[in-house]
Motif scaffolding. Structure first.
Motif, PDB file in Angstrom:
ATOM      1  N   ARG A 219       0.801  -1.224   0.000  1.00 42.03           N
ATOM      2  CA  ARG A 219       0.000   0.000   0.000  1.00 42.03           C
ATOM      3  C   ARG A 219       0.837   1.279   0.000  1.00 42.03           C
ATOM      4  NH1 ARG A 219      -4.730  -2.327   4.018  1.00 42.03           N
ATOM      5  NH2 ARG A 219      -5.655  -3.687   2.453  1.00 42.03           N
ATOM      6  N   PRO A 220       1.961   1.341   0.733  1.00 38.98           N
ATOM      7  CA  PRO A 220       2.766   2.566   0.649  1.00 38.98           C
ATOM      8  C   PRO A 220       3.213   2.882  -0.780  1.00 38.98           C
ATOM      9  CG  PRO A 220       3.399   1.318   2.570  1.00 38.98           C
ATOM     10  CD  PRO A 220       2.468   0.427   1.773  1.00 38.98           C
ATOM     11  N   GLU A 221       3.619   1.867  -1.533  1.00 39.73           N
ATOM     12  CA  GLU A 221       4.011   2.103  -2.924  1.00 39.73           C
ATOM     13  C   GLU A 221       2.810   2.538  -3.768  1.00 39.73           C
ATOM     14  OE1 GLU A 221       7.392   0.577  -1.091  1.00 39.73           O
ATOM     15  OE2 GLU A 221       5.367  -0.252  -1.017  1.00 39.73           O
ATOM     16  N   ALA A 222       1.636   1.971  -3.463  1.00 32.15           N
ATOM     17  CA  ALA A 222       0.433   2.372  -4.185  1.00 32.15           C
ATOM     18  C   ALA A 222       0.047   3.812  -3.868  1.00 32.15           C
ATOM     19  CB  ALA A 222      -0.727   1.431  -3.839  1.00 32.15           C
ATOM     20  N   ALA A 223       0.428   4.286  -2.680  1.00 32.64           N
ATOM     21  CA  ALA A 223       0.092   5.652  -2.272  1.00 32.64           C
ATOM     22  C   ALA A 223       0.969   6.702  -2.937  1.00 32.64           C
ATOM     23  CB  ALA A 223       0.206   5.781  -0.753  1.00 32.64           C
ATOM     24  N   ILE A 224       2.096   6.282  -3.526  1.00 35.26           N
ATOM     25  CA  ILE A 224       3.045   7.238  -4.108  1.00 35.26           C
ATOM     26  C   ILE A 224       2.370   8.185  -5.087  1.00 35.26           C
ATOM     27  CG2 ILE A 224       4.984   7.421  -5.732  1.00 35.26           C
ATOM     28  CD1 ILE A 224       6.273   5.071  -4.381  1.00 35.26           C
ATOM     29  N   ALA A 225       1.477   7.660  -5.915  1.00 31.38           N
ATOM     30  CA  ALA A 225       0.827   8.478  -6.945  1.00 31.38           C
ATOM     31  C   ALA A 225      -0.032   9.594  -6.356  1.00 31.38           C
ATOM     32  CB  ALA A 225      -0.035   7.594  -7.846  1.00 31.38           C
ATOM     33  N   HIS A 226      -0.339   9.486  -5.074  1.00 28.45           N
ATOM     34  CA  HIS A 226      -1.238  10.447  -4.448  1.00 28.45           C
ATOM     35  C   HIS A 226      -0.513  11.384  -3.474  1.00 28.45           C
ATOM     36  CE1 HIS A 226      -4.446   7.934  -6.063  1.00 28.45           C
ATOM     37  NE2 HIS A 226      -3.800   6.900  -5.559  1.00 28.45           N
ATOM     38  N   LEU A 227       0.818  11.295  -3.416  1.00 29.67           N
ATOM     39  CA  LEU A 227       1.595  12.055  -2.440  1.00 29.67           C
ATOM     40  C   LEU A 227       2.652  12.915  -3.116  1.00 29.67           C
ATOM     41  CD1 LEU A 227       2.273   9.182   0.143  1.00 29.67           C
ATOM     42  CD2 LEU A 227       0.668  11.093   0.447  1.00 29.67           C
ATOM     43  N   ARG A 228       3.051  13.951  -2.390  1.00 27.60           N
ATOM     44  CA  ARG A 228       4.260  14.698  -2.769  1.00 27.60           C
ATOM     45  C   ARG A 228       5.045  14.991  -1.505  1.00 27.60           C
ATOM     46  NH1 ARG A 228       4.275  20.295  -2.052  1.00 27.60           N
ATOM     47  NH2 ARG A 228       2.274  21.261  -1.535  1.00 27.60           N
ATOM     48  N   LEU A 229       6.345  15.120  -1.649  1.00 22.92           N
ATOM     49  CA  LEU A 229       7.199  15.394  -0.504  1.00 22.92           C
ATOM     50  C   LEU A 229       7.059  16.846  -0.086  1.00 22.92           C
ATOM     51  CD1 LEU A 229      10.394  13.498  -1.676  1.00 22.92           C
ATOM     52  CD2 LEU A 229       8.888  12.804   0.190  1.00 22.92           C
ATOM     53  N   PRO A 230       7.122  17.113   1.220  1.00 20.30           N
ATOM     54  CA  PRO A 230       7.083  18.501   1.670  1.00 20.30           C
ATOM     55  C   PRO A 230       8.356  19.222   1.287  1.00 20.30           C
ATOM     56  CG  PRO A 230       7.565  17.059   3.503  1.00 20.30           C
ATOM     57  CD  PRO A 230       7.252  16.164   2.324  1.00 20.30           C
ATOM     58  N   ASP A 231       8.283  20.535   1.227  1.00 21.76           N
ATOM     59  CA  ASP A 231       9.476  21.331   0.998  1.00 21.76           C
ATOM     60  C   ASP A 231      10.358  21.245   2.227  1.00 21.76           C
ATOM     61  OD1 ASP A 231       8.536  22.126  -1.500  1.00 21.76           O
ATOM     62  OD2 ASP A 231       7.484  23.854  -0.635  1.00 21.76           O
ATOM     63  N   GLY A 232      11.654  21.250   2.034  1.00 18.97           N
ATOM     64  CA  GLY A 232      12.569  21.219   3.177  1.00 18.97           C
ATOM     65  C   GLY A 232      13.921  21.751   2.765  1.00 18.97           C
ATOM     66  N   ASP A 233      14.645  22.270   3.743  1.00 22.46           N
ATOM     67  CA  ASP A 233      15.986  22.807   3.476  1.00 22.46           C
ATOM     68  C   ASP A 233      17.017  21.689   3.419  1.00 22.46           C
ATOM     69  OD1 ASP A 233      14.925  25.370   3.501  1.00 22.46           O
ATOM     70  OD2 ASP A 233      15.185  25.563   5.677  1.00 22.46           O
TER      71      ASP A 233
END
Length: 233
Positions: A219-233
Protein backbone atom coordinates in the motif's frame (compact mmCIF):
# COMPACT_ATOMS: atom_id res chain seq x y z
CA UNK A 1 18.69 17.34 5.39
CA UNK A 2 14.89 17.57 5.69
CA UNK A 3 13.53 15.88 8.80
CA UNK A 4 9.87 15.86 9.78
CA UNK A 5 7.60 14.66 12.57
CA UNK A 6 4.46 12.83 11.42
CA UNK A 7 1.37 12.99 13.61
CA UNK A 8 -2.28 12.19 13.08
CA UNK A 9 -5.74 13.37 14.01
CA UNK A 10 -6.25 10.12 15.90
CA UNK A 11 -5.06 6.54 16.27
CA UNK A 12 -5.38 4.69 12.94
CA UNK A 13 -5.58 7.91 10.93
CA UNK A 14 -2.99 6.44 8.54
CA UNK A 15 0.32 7.82 9.82
CA UNK A 16 2.30 4.74 8.86
CA UNK A 17 0.72 4.43 5.42
CA UNK A 18 1.59 8.06 4.71
CA UNK A 19 5.05 7.91 6.33
CA UNK A 20 6.02 4.75 4.47
CA UNK A 21 4.47 6.17 1.30
CA UNK A 22 6.55 9.34 1.56
CA UNK A 23 9.68 7.28 2.17
CA UNK A 24 8.85 5.10 -0.84
CA UNK A 25 8.29 8.24 -2.91
CA UNK A 26 11.68 9.59 -1.84
CA UNK A 27 13.31 6.27 -2.75
CA UNK A 28 11.66 6.39 -6.20
CA UNK A 29 13.45 9.71 -6.70
CA UNK A 30 16.80 8.22 -5.73
CA UNK A 31 16.90 9.82 -2.27
CA UNK A 32 18.24 8.19 0.87
CA UNK A 33 15.69 7.72 3.64
CA UNK A 34 15.14 6.89 7.28
CA UNK A 35 11.86 6.29 9.08
CA UNK A 36 11.84 6.23 12.88
CA UNK A 37 9.08 5.03 15.21
CA UNK A 38 10.56 5.88 18.62
CA UNK A 39 7.72 4.39 20.66
CA UNK A 40 5.37 1.61 19.56
CA UNK A 41 2.79 -0.43 21.41
CA UNK A 42 0.88 -3.37 20.00
CA UNK A 43 4.07 -5.27 19.19
CA UNK A 44 4.42 -8.98 18.40
CA UNK A 45 6.72 -11.35 20.25
CA UNK A 46 9.24 -12.86 17.79
CA UNK A 47 12.50 -14.83 18.22
CA UNK A 48 14.32 -11.55 17.59
CA UNK A 49 12.30 -9.67 20.20
CA UNK A 50 9.21 -7.48 20.10
CA UNK A 51 8.38 -6.21 16.62
CA UNK A 52 5.82 -3.67 15.46
CA UNK A 53 4.24 -3.78 12.00
CA UNK A 54 4.38 0.00 11.59
CA UNK A 55 8.06 0.13 12.53
CA UNK A 56 8.81 -2.76 10.15
CA UNK A 57 7.11 -0.85 7.32
CA UNK A 58 9.35 2.13 7.99
CA UNK A 59 12.44 -0.06 8.29
CA UNK A 60 11.70 -1.69 4.93
CA UNK A 61 11.76 1.73 3.24
CA UNK A 62 14.85 3.08 5.02
CA UNK A 63 17.93 3.09 2.77
CA UNK A 64 20.75 2.62 3.69
CA UNK A 65 19.39 -0.10 5.95
CA UNK A 66 19.04 0.51 9.68
CA UNK A 67 18.60 -2.13 12.36
CA UNK A 68 15.27 -2.54 14.09
CA UNK A 69 16.32 -1.04 17.43
CA UNK A 70 17.36 2.12 15.63
CA UNK A 71 13.91 2.39 14.04
CA UNK A 72 11.94 1.46 17.18
CA UNK A 73 13.97 1.70 20.40
CA UNK A 74 10.94 1.41 22.71
CA UNK A 75 8.60 -1.48 21.84
CA UNK A 76 5.74 -2.73 24.00
CA UNK A 77 3.38 -5.65 23.54
CA UNK A 78 -0.01 -4.37 24.77
CA UNK A 79 -1.98 -2.41 22.16
CA UNK A 80 -2.67 0.47 24.54
CA UNK A 81 -1.41 4.01 25.04
CA UNK A 82 2.41 3.95 25.06
CA UNK A 83 2.81 5.41 28.56
CA UNK A 84 0.44 2.77 29.95
CA UNK A 85 2.19 -0.02 28.04
CA UNK A 86 5.54 1.21 29.32
CA UNK A 87 4.21 1.25 32.89
CA UNK A 88 3.03 -2.35 32.57
CA UNK A 89 6.48 -3.31 31.30
CA UNK A 90 8.19 -1.51 34.17
CA UNK A 91 9.82 0.97 31.79
CA UNK A 92 10.03 4.71 32.36
CA UNK A 93 9.58 6.81 29.23
CA UNK A 94 10.81 10.38 29.22
CA UNK A 95 11.44 13.09 26.68
CA UNK A 96 15.18 13.37 27.25
CA UNK A 97 15.91 9.69 26.59
CA UNK A 98 13.77 9.65 23.44
CA UNK A 99 15.50 12.70 22.05
CA UNK A 100 18.91 11.21 22.88
CA UNK A 101 18.04 8.15 20.78
CA UNK A 102 16.65 10.17 17.85
CA UNK A 103 18.96 13.18 17.63
CA UNK A 104 22.09 11.41 16.28
CA UNK A 105 20.10 10.05 13.34
CA UNK A 106 18.92 13.52 12.40
CA UNK A 107 22.56 14.42 11.75
CA UNK A 108 23.15 11.45 9.43
CA UNK A 109 23.57 12.10 5.74
CA UNK A 110 20.07 11.07 4.72
CA UNK A 111 17.96 13.04 2.29
CA UNK A 112 14.63 12.46 4.05
CA UNK A 113 14.07 11.49 7.70
CA UNK A 114 10.58 10.96 9.13
CA UNK A 115 9.87 10.51 12.84
CA UNK A 116 6.43 8.96 13.28
CA UNK A 117 4.53 9.62 16.48
CA UNK A 118 2.03 7.35 18.20
CA UNK A 119 -1.69 8.07 18.12
CA UNK A 120 -2.40 11.81 17.95
CA UNK A 121 -0.53 14.97 18.91
CA UNK A 122 -1.38 14.86 22.63
CA UNK A 123 -0.45 11.24 23.39
CA UNK A 124 1.29 11.17 26.81
CA UNK A 125 4.83 9.90 27.36
CA UNK A 126 4.44 10.00 31.13
CA UNK A 127 2.59 12.01 33.77
CA UNK A 128 4.02 15.35 32.65
CA UNK A 129 5.33 15.01 29.08
CA UNK A 130 3.72 14.40 25.69
CA UNK A 131 5.17 12.70 22.63
CA UNK A 132 4.58 15.97 20.76
CA UNK A 133 7.42 17.49 22.78
CA UNK A 134 9.85 15.34 20.78
CA UNK A 135 9.02 17.43 17.72
CA UNK A 136 9.36 20.64 19.70
CA UNK A 137 12.69 19.83 21.37
CA UNK A 138 14.27 18.56 18.14
CA UNK A 139 12.83 21.41 16.07
CA UNK A 140 11.04 19.10 13.64
CA UNK A 141 8.44 20.55 11.28
CA UNK A 142 5.17 18.60 11.45
CA UNK A 143 3.18 16.70 8.82
CA UNK A 144 -0.42 16.07 9.88
CA UNK A 145 -2.28 12.99 8.64
CA UNK A 146 -6.02 13.59 8.59
CA UNK A 147 -8.18 10.49 8.74
CA UNK A 148 -10.98 11.39 6.33
CA UNK A 149 -14.29 10.45 7.89
CA UNK A 150 -17.25 12.13 9.52
CA UNK A 151 -15.89 14.48 12.19
CA UNK A 152 -12.50 14.99 10.54
CA UNK A 153 -12.94 18.75 10.13
CA UNK A 154 -13.13 19.28 13.87
CA UNK A 155 -10.33 16.80 14.65
CA UNK A 156 -8.03 18.28 12.01
CA UNK A 157 -8.61 21.90 13.01
CA UNK A 158 -8.12 21.21 16.71
CA UNK A 159 -4.90 19.28 16.03
CA UNK A 160 -3.53 21.99 13.74
CA UNK A 161 -4.35 24.63 16.35
CA UNK A 162 -2.57 22.60 19.04
CA UNK A 163 0.51 22.10 16.85
CA UNK A 164 0.83 25.83 16.23
CA UNK A 165 -0.05 26.80 19.81
CA UNK A 166 2.82 24.59 20.99
CA UNK A 167 5.21 26.46 18.73
CA UNK A 168 5.72 23.81 16.04
CA UNK A 169 5.58 24.44 12.30
CA UNK A 170 2.84 22.67 10.35
CA UNK A 171 4.44 22.18 6.92
CA UNK A 172 1.64 20.18 5.34
CA UNK A 173 -1.19 17.74 5.73
CA UNK A 174 -2.25 14.54 4.00
CA UNK A 175 -5.81 13.28 3.81
CA UNK A 176 -6.26 9.54 4.14
CA UNK A 177 -9.70 8.20 3.28
CA UNK A 178 -10.86 5.90 6.08
CA UNK A 179 -14.56 5.66 5.28
CA UNK A 180 -15.60 4.95 1.68
CA UNK A 181 -19.09 6.31 2.44
CA UNK A 182 -17.53 9.66 3.29
CA UNK A 183 -16.50 10.06 -0.36
CA UNK A 184 -19.68 8.63 -1.91
CA UNK A 185 -21.04 12.10 -2.67
CA UNK A 186 -18.18 13.48 -4.78
CA UNK A 187 -19.28 17.10 -4.51
CA UNK A 188 -19.65 16.97 -0.72
CA UNK A 189 -16.30 15.16 -0.43
CA UNK A 190 -14.61 17.89 -2.48
CA UNK A 191 -16.22 20.53 -0.26
CA UNK A 192 -14.78 18.83 2.83
CA UNK A 193 -11.29 18.80 1.30
CA UNK A 194 -11.64 22.47 0.34
CA UNK A 195 -12.64 23.28 3.91
CA UNK A 196 -9.59 21.45 5.22
CA UNK A 197 -7.31 23.29 2.82
CA UNK A 198 -8.73 26.64 3.87
CA UNK A 199 -8.91 26.09 7.61
CA UNK A 200 -5.65 24.21 8.11
CA UNK A 201 -3.73 26.94 6.25
CA UNK A 202 -0.99 24.54 5.18
CA UNK A 203 -0.13 22.82 1.90
CA UNK A 204 -1.98 19.63 1.07
CA UNK A 205 0.67 16.99 0.35
CA UNK A 206 -1.87 14.55 -1.05
CA UNK A 207 -5.13 12.72 -0.57
CA UNK A 208 -4.83 8.93 -0.38
CA UNK A 209 -7.92 6.95 -1.47
CA UNK A 210 -9.01 3.65 0.02
CA UNK A 211 -6.44 1.03 -0.99
CA UNK A 212 -8.32 -2.08 0.13
CA UNK A 213 -7.60 -3.97 -3.09
CA UNK A 214 -3.87 -3.53 -2.64
CA UNK A 215 -1.98 -5.99 -0.42
CA UNK A 216 -1.11 -4.27 2.89
CA UNK A 217 2.63 -4.60 2.34
CA UNK A 218 2.36 -2.81 -1.01
CA UNK A 219 0.00 0.00 0.00
CA UNK A 220 2.77 2.57 0.65
CA UNK A 221 4.01 2.10 -2.92
CA UNK A 222 0.43 2.37 -4.19
CA UNK A 223 0.09 5.65 -2.27
CA UNK A 224 3.04 7.24 -4.11
CA UNK A 225 0.83 8.48 -6.94
CA UNK A 226 -1.24 10.45 -4.45
CA UNK A 227 1.60 12.05 -2.44
CA UNK A 228 4.26 14.70 -2.77
CA UNK A 229 7.20 15.39 -0.50
CA UNK A 230 7.08 18.50 1.67
CA UNK A 231 9.48 21.33 1.00
CA UNK A 232 12.57 21.22 3.18
CA UNK A 233 15.99 22.81 3.48
Amino acid sequence: MPSFFVTGTDTDAGKTLVSAGLLALARSQGLTTLGLKPVASGCMATPAGLRNDDALALQARSVPAADYVTINPFAFEPAIAPHLAARQAGVSLDLAQLCERIAPWLNERRDVVLVEGAGGWRVPLNETEDLAEVALRLGLPVILVVGLKLGCLNHARLTAEAIRADGAQLVGWVGNLLDADFARDASLYADNLTTLQRTLDAPCLGVVPRLRRVAPARRPEAAIAHLRLPDGD
